[in-house]
Scaffold this active site. Structure first.
Site, PDB file in Angstrom:
ATOM      1  N   LYS A 186       0.818  -1.224   0.000  1.00  0.00           N
ATOM      2  CA  LYS A 186       0.000   0.000   0.000  1.00  0.00           C
ATOM      3  C   LYS A 186       0.846   1.267   0.000  1.00  0.00           C
ATOM      4  O   LYS A 186       2.037   1.243   0.294  1.00  0.00           O
ATOM      5  CB  LYS A 186      -0.954  -0.017   1.200  1.00  0.00           C
ATOM      6  CG  LYS A 186      -2.115  -0.981   0.956  1.00  0.00           C
ATOM      7  CD  LYS A 186      -3.244  -0.801   1.920  1.00  0.00           C
ATOM      8  CE  LYS A 186      -4.361  -1.779   1.524  1.00  0.00           C
ATOM      9  NZ  LYS A 186      -5.345  -1.958   2.564  1.00  0.00           N
ATOM     10  N   ARG A 210      -3.683  -9.758   5.137  1.00  0.00           N
ATOM     11  CA  ARG A 210      -4.110  -9.865   3.729  1.00  0.00           C
ATOM     12  C   ARG A 210      -2.940  -9.393   2.877  1.00  0.00           C
ATOM     13  O   ARG A 210      -2.530  -8.230   2.992  1.00  0.00           O
ATOM     14  CB  ARG A 210      -5.350  -8.995   3.504  1.00  0.00           C
ATOM     15  CG  ARG A 210      -5.919  -9.068   2.100  1.00  0.00           C
ATOM     16  CD  ARG A 210      -7.175  -8.208   1.988  1.00  0.00           C
ATOM     17  NE  ARG A 210      -7.726  -8.263   0.649  1.00  0.00           N
ATOM     18  CZ  ARG A 210      -7.299  -7.512  -0.366  1.00  0.00           C
ATOM     19  NH1 ARG A 210      -6.315  -6.656  -0.209  1.00  0.00           N
ATOM     20  NH2 ARG A 210      -7.867  -7.632  -1.561  1.00  0.00           N
TER      21      ARG A 210
END
Ligand code: 9MG
Length: 279
Positions: free
Chosen positions: A226, A260
């Site tokens: 991210k 995740r």
């Protein structure tokens, strides 16, 4: 806190003495207009799932719509056309299938076809979403997001990010309990990068333990590749694997029970070593 997550056909250990679970990300790329292109996209997604299984993945998270900042929604029919062939192809792969969707129709169809979990970045707030999952046999990941993927990173704003995210998750858990959804079906997620600055993300990460103990449910953390990893490292997305591993380790050290990730083999190794040392 509960020791298991009831995940459709599977009962997954989420107690602190088990290795944290690895949810592998399986995105199905947009359909090509030609049939050959569609088969190619499906084939490569199935191969990717097989690699993740060989690498020790615990849950496979199938997504048919990008949720990156600025991404545009896809239609119901397009999402079904991307996701459902993968559910049919993978439902007997021996691992629980999670479906990353906020659309109640996709939730219903995917669980009826054999998926085991719904991962909703919208926290089951769409009209009919809670009703759709209430009577289905599946786990639920309820995530916090401020605004929506188109606008969420424009100006994230909180009074107190940890208290605000906790209050949101508390309200969603209450709504689930009112629908008689059993707690052992639910996991929570602060939604790293979903309407959050770097400082917000770091505050949430450091307070995973508090979120989890206040809400008394297992927490899933998604930091993989991210922007927050890119911002810390000043590196583009293709050079964020080591940073993502550090993020996964930091989140489990603070108490997360599920991570995740894109890089399943590397994360399983890192968590296996971390877990052996912590036993
Ligand atoms: C779909 N998706 C993208 N990022 C995510 C995250 O951090 N958590 C969950 N539950 N889903 C995510």
């Amino acid at each position: 806190m509960q020791t298991h997550l009831q995940c459709g056909r599977y009962r997954l250990r989420v107690d602190a003495t088990a290795r944290p679970l690895v949810m592998g990300i399986l995105n199905i790329t947009p359909d090509s207009f030609s049939d050959a292109g569609k088969y190619h996209a499906l084939d490569s997604a199935i191969s990717h799932a097989e690699e993740m299984i060989a690498a020790g993945v615990d849950i496979i998270d199938i997504g048919g719509e990008s949720t990156r900042p600025g991404s545009q929604p896809v239609s119901l029919l397009d999402e079904l056309a991307r996701v459902m062939p993968l559910v049919y192809a993978l439902r007997d792969c021996g691992k629980p299938l999670s479906i990353d969707t906020y659309k109640p129709e996709v939730m219903r169809e995917a669980i009826a076809a054999g998926a085991d979990m719904i991962n909703d970045i919208n926290g089951f707030r769409a009209p009919g979403a809670l009703e759709a999952v209430a009577e289905l046999d599946c786990a639920l990941c309820v995530m916090h997001m401020q605004k929506d993927p188109q606008s969420m990173q424009l100006k994230p704003d909180y009074q107190d990010v940890v208290a605000d995210v906790s209050a949101f998750l508390r309200e969603r858990i209450n709504a689930m309990e009112q629908m008689h959804i059993a707690r052992d079906r639910i996991c929570i997620d602060p939604g790293f990068g979903f309407g959050k600055s770097l400082a917000h993300n770091i505050a949430l990460l450091k307070n995973i333990g508090q979120l989890q103990s206040t809400l008394d449910l297992p927490l899933l953390a998604g930091l993989s590749r991210k922007t927050m990893i890119g911002a810390i490292l000043d590196k583009p997305v293709e050079h964020r694997m080591a940073g993502s591993l550090a993020g996964a380790l930091a989140s489990v050290a603070h108490g997360a029970r599920i991570v995740r990730v894109h890089d399943v083999a590397e994360t399983v190794d890192a968590l296996t070593v971390w877990h052996a040392i912590n036993q």
